[in-house]
Design a protein around this motif. Structure first.
Motif, PDB file in Angstrom:
ATOM      1  N   PRO A 238     -16.920  -2.246 -23.128  1.00 14.70           N
ATOM      2  CA  PRO A 238     -15.772  -2.896 -23.794  1.00 14.70           C
ATOM      3  C   PRO A 238     -14.463  -2.749 -23.040  1.00 14.70           C
ATOM      4  CG  PRO A 238     -16.328  -0.836 -24.893  1.00 14.70           C
ATOM      5  CD  PRO A 238     -17.398  -1.059 -23.875  1.00 14.70           C
ATOM      6  N   HIS A 239     -14.421  -1.926 -22.004  1.00 16.34           N
ATOM      7  CA  HIS A 239     -13.173  -1.710 -21.272  1.00 16.34           C
ATOM      8  C   HIS A 239     -13.007  -2.694 -20.126  1.00 16.34           C
ATOM      9  CE1 HIS A 239     -16.213   0.208 -18.861  1.00 16.34           C
ATOM     10  NE2 HIS A 239     -15.364   0.428 -17.875  1.00 16.34           N
ATOM     11  N   PHE A 240     -13.963  -3.557 -19.868  1.00 15.33           N
ATOM     12  CA  PHE A 240     -13.820  -4.522 -18.774  1.00 15.33           C
ATOM     13  C   PHE A 240     -12.609  -5.430 -19.028  1.00 15.33           C
ATOM     14  CE2 PHE A 240     -18.449  -4.815 -17.030  1.00 15.33           C
ATOM     15  CZ  PHE A 240     -18.340  -3.507 -16.570  1.00 15.33           C
ATOM     16  N   PRO A 241     -11.764  -5.649 -18.012  1.00 12.02           N
ATOM     17  CA  PRO A 241     -10.635  -6.593 -18.166  1.00 12.02           C
ATOM     18  C   PRO A 241     -11.151  -8.026 -18.090  1.00 12.02           C
ATOM     19  CG  PRO A 241     -10.632  -5.659 -15.963  1.00 12.02           C
ATOM     20  CD  PRO A 241     -11.761  -4.999 -16.690  1.00 12.02           C
ATOM     21  N   ILE A 242     -11.569  -8.557 -19.211  1.00 15.77           N
ATOM     22  CA  ILE A 242     -12.358  -9.796 -19.219  1.00 15.77           C
ATOM     23  C   ILE A 242     -11.549 -10.993 -18.752  1.00 15.77           C
ATOM     24  CG2 ILE A 242     -11.881 -10.412 -21.632  1.00 15.77           C
ATOM     25  CD1 ILE A 242     -15.244 -10.645 -19.722  1.00 15.77           C
ATOM     26  N   LYS A 243     -10.219 -11.003 -18.983  1.00 10.78           N
ATOM     27  CA  LYS A 243      -9.427 -12.139 -18.501  1.00 10.78           C
ATOM     28  C   LYS A 243      -9.474 -12.235 -16.986  1.00 10.78           C
ATOM     29  CE  LYS A 243      -5.030 -12.161 -17.698  1.00 10.78           C
ATOM     30  NZ  LYS A 243      -3.563 -12.019 -17.797  1.00 10.78           N
ATOM     31  N   LYS A 244      -9.321 -11.114 -16.313  1.00  6.36           N
ATOM     32  CA  LYS A 244      -9.366 -11.115 -14.851  1.00  6.36           C
ATOM     33  C   LYS A 244     -10.754 -11.501 -14.343  1.00  6.36           C
ATOM     34  CE  LYS A 244      -5.665  -7.879 -13.591  1.00  6.36           C
ATOM     35  NZ  LYS A 244      -4.835  -8.063 -14.760  1.00  6.36           N
ATOM     36  N   VAL A 245     -11.790 -11.042 -15.020  1.00 11.02           N
ATOM     37  CA  VAL A 245     -13.158 -11.383 -14.619  1.00 11.02           C
ATOM     38  C   VAL A 245     -13.368 -12.890 -14.718  1.00 11.02           C
ATOM     39  CG1 VAL A 245     -15.601 -11.085 -15.164  1.00 11.02           C
ATOM     40  CG2 VAL A 245     -14.060  -9.122 -15.293  1.00 11.02           C
ATOM     41  N   LEU A 246     -12.928 -13.496 -15.825  1.00 12.32           N
ATOM     42  CA  LEU A 246     -13.138 -14.928 -16.029  1.00 12.32           C
ATOM     43  C   LEU A 246     -12.316 -15.766 -15.056  1.00 12.32           C
ATOM     44  CD1 LEU A 246     -13.155 -14.975 -19.935  1.00 12.32           C
ATOM     45  CD2 LEU A 246     -15.097 -15.452 -18.442  1.00 12.32           C
ATOM     46  N   LEU A 247     -11.066 -15.354 -14.820  1.00 17.71           N
ATOM     47  CA  LEU A 247     -10.240 -16.080 -13.851  1.00 17.71           C
ATOM     48  C   LEU A 247     -10.869 -16.026 -12.460  1.00 17.71           C
ATOM     49  CD1 LEU A 247      -6.567 -15.101 -14.804  1.00 17.71           C
ATOM     50  CD2 LEU A 247      -7.543 -17.392 -14.803  1.00 17.71           C
ATOM     51  N   LEU A 248     -11.335 -14.848 -12.067  1.00 18.66           N
ATOM     52  CA  LEU A 248     -11.957 -14.704 -10.750  1.00 18.66           C
ATOM     53  C   LEU A 248     -13.253 -15.512 -10.678  1.00 18.66           C
ATOM     54  CD1 LEU A 248     -12.035 -13.449  -7.967  1.00 18.66           C
ATOM     55  CD2 LEU A 248     -13.005 -11.367  -8.956  1.00 18.66           C
ATOM     56  N   LEU A 249     -14.048 -15.498 -11.743  1.00 17.25           N
ATOM     57  CA  LEU A 249     -15.299 -16.262 -11.770  1.00 17.25           C
ATOM     58  C   LEU A 249     -15.028 -17.759 -11.621  1.00 17.25           C
ATOM     59  CD1 LEU A 249     -18.336 -16.527 -12.202  1.00 17.25           C
ATOM     60  CD2 LEU A 249     -17.959 -16.307 -14.659  1.00 17.25           C
ATOM     61  N   TRP A 250     -14.048 -18.254 -12.364  1.00 13.11           N
ATOM     62  CA  TRP A 250     -13.706 -19.682 -12.280  1.00 13.11           C
ATOM     63  C   TRP A 250     -13.274 -20.047 -10.863  1.00 13.11           C
ATOM     64  CZ3 TRP A 250      -8.172 -21.400 -13.703  1.00 13.11           C
ATOM     65  CH2 TRP A 250      -8.010 -22.761 -13.424  1.00 13.11           C
ATOM     66  N   LYS A 251     -12.401 -19.228 -10.257  1.00  7.82           N
ATOM     67  CA  LYS A 251     -11.902 -19.560  -8.923  1.00  7.82           C
ATOM     68  C   LYS A 251     -12.992 -19.431  -7.859  1.00  7.82           C
ATOM     69  CE  LYS A 251      -7.927 -20.763 -10.262  1.00  7.82           C
ATOM     70  NZ  LYS A 251      -6.677 -20.101  -9.974  1.00  7.82           N
ATOM     71  N   VAL A 252     -13.910 -18.490  -8.023  1.00  5.93           N
ATOM     72  CA  VAL A 252     -15.010 -18.352  -7.066  1.00  5.93           C
ATOM     73  C   VAL A 252     -15.922 -19.579  -7.142  1.00  5.93           C
ATOM     74  CG1 VAL A 252     -17.133 -17.059  -6.588  1.00  5.93           C
ATOM     75  CG2 VAL A 252     -14.988 -15.839  -6.916  1.00  5.93           C
ATOM     76  N   VAL A 253     -16.239 -20.037  -8.361  1.00  2.00           N
ATOM     77  CA  VAL A 253     -17.081 -21.231  -8.514  1.00  2.00           C
ATOM     78  C   VAL A 253     -16.365 -22.455  -7.935  1.00  2.00           C
ATOM     79  CG1 VAL A 253     -18.084 -22.811 -10.219  1.00  2.00           C
ATOM     80  CG2 VAL A 253     -18.379 -20.350 -10.483  1.00  2.00           C
ATOM     81  N   MET A 254     -15.068 -22.582  -8.198  1.00  2.00           N
ATOM     82  CA  MET A 254     -14.307 -23.712  -7.651  1.00  2.00           C
ATOM     83  C   MET A 254     -14.268 -23.653  -6.133  1.00  2.00           C
ATOM     84  SD  MET A 254     -10.302 -24.721  -8.136  1.00  2.00           S
ATOM     85  CE  MET A 254     -10.289 -24.312  -9.861  1.00  2.00           C
ATOM     86  N   PHE A 255     -14.093 -22.459  -5.575  1.00  5.34           N
ATOM     87  CA  PHE A 255     -13.996 -22.294  -4.124  1.00  5.34           C
ATOM     88  C   PHE A 255     -15.330 -22.583  -3.449  1.00  5.34           C
ATOM     89  CE2 PHE A 255     -13.230 -19.037  -0.516  1.00  5.34           C
ATOM     90  CZ  PHE A 255     -12.780 -20.032   0.319  1.00  5.34           C
ATOM     91  N   THR A 256     -16.416 -22.077  -4.010  1.00  2.88           N
ATOM     92  CA  THR A 256     -17.722 -22.202  -3.357  1.00  2.88           C
ATOM     93  C   THR A 256     -18.358 -23.575  -3.571  1.00  2.88           C
ATOM     94  OG1 THR A 256     -18.760 -21.159  -5.287  1.00  2.88           O
ATOM     95  CG2 THR A 256     -18.205 -19.732  -3.424  1.00  2.88           C
ATOM     96  N   LEU A 257     -18.242 -24.120  -4.775  1.00  4.32           N
ATOM     97  CA  LEU A 257     -18.881 -25.407  -5.065  1.00  4.32           C
ATOM     98  C   LEU A 257     -17.957 -26.583  -4.794  1.00  4.32           C
ATOM     99  CD1 LEU A 257     -20.852 -24.665  -8.370  1.00  4.32           C
ATOM    100  CD2 LEU A 257     -21.476 -24.190  -5.997  1.00  4.32           C
TER     101      LEU A 257
END
Length: 834
Positions: A262-281
């Protein structure tokens, strides 16, 4: 599997004219109460100006960087600077970072990475903060925000070239697997920002590197361009026997939603995930280029238009005038006094007649005398509570007053045509010919669309017109190829699947994809403004709540703004991520898209999105949940002002919030993709009474948002009943003007709807069977498959060289004694078994 949204969660109250059957009328409040209700409904639409919004992959560079940080994190900028300066002074004497030569800067970064590999957790965190300060642009030595952004980008390229990304990726793996931090967070009654300090520092560095390197500028050097492509490849493909980076972030999302971390900073994880998918695909422009390329490879004709470019040229529709609509509807006599009075009916339908602004006949008006029931429903339709939008009112096309002479030809502005090229599917042509043959010659010819013997001349012309606008999609070709591969697996051989980043991502996501989709929708539900706080819902505020809760009113206001902003950013990242995944998977293979779509539908994505829109969307889009003086990079250059009511509200003069409008359009596009050509899912829109919810969203004067709302209304119009269509003629006309035409689609009339024997459950089951067959054929190929070749030659089998362990010759005699000689052989049983 646990669904993120209960089926009833998305069903709004049955107000307005959105009842699915179209029978009966809602009880409208009388007199002054009716006027107040209509005023409340219409105030937003009257005051809303045309929004100058340009849709794209993401917001401006500075805005995307600022959304990484919550306002609660602002004191950490100073901490990062102090950690860097303490370390820098011990390594470099008498100089500043910006004064160093590039070689000296590289040498210092190498030393930082060396000092990162220490056992002490506290010392490691200090070095990581020093690296983060470099990625943030060494703002202590800059004079302006432009300088901070420039040096942030420069430092990120430098950090990547020195191997910082790989080092921080290893640290991220360590923190994810840190069971002590997880158990400590689980024991705490309230989790705060202090529980995720290490993870936030690591994710911030990774995000800044991805976002800065992803950004392309014309002034970039050849070295930077090469580094960008290398970085994209490193993120896309499996390196060093590790999964692609996006899969690691997906696993963090599921671990967070399962309650194990429950301590994961989920906003940062989701922002990074979105940008990684946008960058790679790739983003939307890259998607369009891929689509053009793939159509050329398949031998299909080129695209007639680019959807996003067409929408950009469309004008936003104007809402009706408050005085005209509400004032006249209130002054009109009651329905009982209108019966038999043709003049009154003409007065009531003034707005409808004004639709005929091009001197063309209104397609939806009838010349037959109106019955008493129609007159009554027309007057009720004028007084609907949810404020009908006049979507066809164009500024330069105002009809002349009755007393004025007719305008000359030079002053009349005629429309240049419909914005979209009409499309016809192969199925539409087959269906048209099947009905025509049944009618004129009494039998059909199956899928034959060339033989027109026995059909009258007008049918020939109709078929010719349909074929002129025939559109074959990439999905049609993929489905046909898949059917052939299923029928003839031996003769067609093995399919060659290109190892693209999209294909690799799908292979990695395949077996855990249901969990990924449910986790994303759970977080989206928790972040939606219409969701009520529940004790069993996941806590998405762990990385925004301070250790000590605010004690003053102003601190509480600041935290409230921060929390709302935090939720908006989460909605933005999830909506953009899901839309990108669906669009890329659909281009890669239609059944990959259908697999993701079906799991989203099973997890109640449709009612969840409707629940999101069951609010005042205009208020959501114009919300000002931001404090400009606290945004990065402004907060790093200027001294933070004293917290006052004025400082909380200063600086933001935008007429709307970019991220919220972006999120709304993404969610509408997502809903369109889930329901397009799916009768069962369209019926879900009807069952959950989405029509009044979607109509309220039309109050926002933005062409793209209005287009996707009208598309959703179009596909369900035929199910809403005759009464709904009569009461919403302006919406029907807006659909006709703005949405693409399907030539023989009777969406506006709903002929024989009740007689069509659709089995919605069978439709989804057939689709699921096709998806499973595709996944099984392409991804579940065991070595002992029934189609694998078998060697029956004794000599070749015995002559095969086997790789045995090095120590086998030491123990093979013992193995023979134990496994062969000491085991009795029952020859009769062996013969019986064979």
């Amino acid at each position: 599997m646990e669904d993120p949204a209960a089926p009833g969660a998305g069903s709004p109250p049955t107000n307005g004219n959105g009842n699915g059957s179209g029978k009966g009328k809602p009880a409208a409040p009388k007199g002054r109460e009716a006027f107040r209700s209509q005023r409340r409904e219409s105030e937003g639409s009257v005051d809303c100006p045309t929004l100058e919004f340009e849709y794209g992959d993401a917001d401006g560079h500075a805005a995307e960087l600022s959304e990484l940080y919550s306002y609660t994190e602002n004191p950490e900028f100073t901490t990062n600077r102090r950690c860097f300066e303490e370390d820098f002074k011990t390594q470099v004497q008498g100089e500043e970072w910006l004064e160093l030569e590039e070689d000296a800067q590289k040498a210092y970064v190498m030393g930082l990475l060396d000092r990162l590999e220490v056992v002490s957790r506290e010392r490691r965190l200090k070095v990581a903060r020093a690296v983060l300060y470099l990625a943030q642009g060494t703002f202590g030595e800059c004079d302006s925000e432009v300088d901070v952004l420039h040096w942030s980008r420069y430092n990120c390229f430098l950090l990547y070239q020195m191997g910082t990304f790989s080092a921080f990726l290893e640290l991220l793996h360590m923190e994810i697997d840190n069971s002590q931090a997880c158990s400590s967070a689980l024991r705490k009654p309230a989790i705060s920002i202090a529980d995720s300090t290490e993870l936030r520092v690591l994710l911030s560095v990774l995000y800044l590197m991805v976002e800065n390197i992803r950004l392309e500028r014309e002034t970039d050097s050849c070295g930077w361009r090469t580094a960008r492509e290398t970085f994209r490849t490193e993120l896309s493909f499996s390196t060093h026997n590790q999964e692609p980076f996006a899969l690691l972030l997906f696993s963090m999302v599921t671990k967070f939603c399962s309650g194990l971390a429950p301590h994961f900073p989920i906003k940062k994880v989701l922002l990074l995930l979105w940008k990684v998918v946008m960058f790679t695909l790739g983003g939307f422009e890259h998607l369009q280029a891929l689509k053009v390329q793939k159509r050329a490879e398949l031998g299909l004709p080129p695209l007639a238009e680019d959807s996003i470019q067409v929408v950009k040229s469309m004008r936003a529709a104007s809402p009706p005038s408050y005085t005209l609509d509400l004032g006249e509807s209130q002054l009109a006599p009651p329905p009982s006094k209108l019966r038999g009075r043709r003049g009154s009916r003409r007065q009531l339908l003034t707005k409808q007649d004004s639709l005929d602004i091009y001197n063309e006949r209104d397609l939806f008006k009838t010349e037959e005398p109106a019955t008493e029931e129609e007159e009554e429903s027309a007057s009720d339709g004028e007084r609907t509570l949810d404020g009908e939008l006049d979507l066809l009112e164009q500024d330069p096309l105002v009809p002349p007053p009755p007393s004025q002479a007719p305008l000359s030809a030079e002053r009349v502005a005629f429309p240049k045509g419909l914005p979209w090229a009409p499309k016809v599917r192969q199925k539409d042509i087959e269906h048209f010919l099947e009905m025509s043959r049944n009618k004129f010659i009494g039998f059909t010819l199956g899928q034959d669309t060339d033989t027109l013997v026995g059909l009258p001349r007008p049918i020939h012309e109709s078929v010719k017109t349909l074929k002129q606008h025939k559109y074959v999609s990439i999905a049609d070709v993929q489905i046909k190829n898949e059917e052939e591969l299923e029928k003839c697996p031996m003769s067609l051989g093995e399919e060659v699947v290109p190892e693209t980043p999209c294909e690799i991502l799908y292979q990695g996501m395949l077996y855990s994809l249901p969990q990924y989709m449910i986790a994303l929708l759970k977080i989206l539900l928790a972040a939606a403004p219409t969701s009520k706080a529940k004790t069993d819902s996941i806590n998405i505020l762990a990385d925004v709540l301070p250790e000590e809760m605010p004690i003053t009113v102003l601190q509480s206001m600041k935290l409230g703004i921060d929390v709302n902003r935090h939720k908006e950013i989460i909605v933005k990242s999830i909506s953009a991520l899901l839309l990108l995944l669906l669009k890329h998977f659909k281009l890669n293979h239609i059944y990959q898209f259908e697999y993701v779509s079906q799991h989203l539908v099973f997890a109640n994505c449709i009612p969840l999105i409707l629940k999101f829109f069951n609010q005042n969307i205009l208020s959501y889009i114009t919300a000002k949940n931001g404090i400009s003086v606290l945004d990065y990079p402004c907060c790093t250059i200027q001294d933070l002002p004293e917290l006052t009511t004025e400082s909380l509200e200063a600086g933001d003069n935008n007429q709307f919030c970019w991220r919220n409008l972006f999120s709304c359009i993404n969610l509408l596009r997502l809903l369109n993709k889930l329901t397009k050509w799916k009768h069962s899912r369209t019926m879900m829109l009807v069952v959950f009474k989405s029509a009044p919810i979607l109509k309220r969203a039309l109050k926002v004067k933005q062409a793209m948002l209005q287009l996707y709302v009208l598309k959703l209304l179009k596909i369900q119009t035929k199910y809403l009943g005759r009464q709904w269509r009569k009461s919403n003629m302006k919406t029907m006309s807006a659909i006709y003007q703005k949405v693409r035409h399907r030539m023989n689609d009777d969406w506006a009339y709903g002929n024989d709807i009740d007689a069509r024997p659709w089995d919605f459950q069978a439709e989804e089951c057939t689709l699921r069977a096709n998806i499973e067959a595709f996944n099984s054929r392409r991804y579940d190929r065991p070595q002992d498959s029934e189609f694998s070749p078998v060697d029956n030659c004794l000599q070749s089998v015995l002559g095969q060289r086997l790789d045995l362990p090095e120590d086998f010759h030491y123990s093979y005699e013992l193995w023979l004694e134990r496994e062969v000689f000491s085991q009795p052989i029952c020859w009769e049983e062996l013969l019986q078994n064979h």
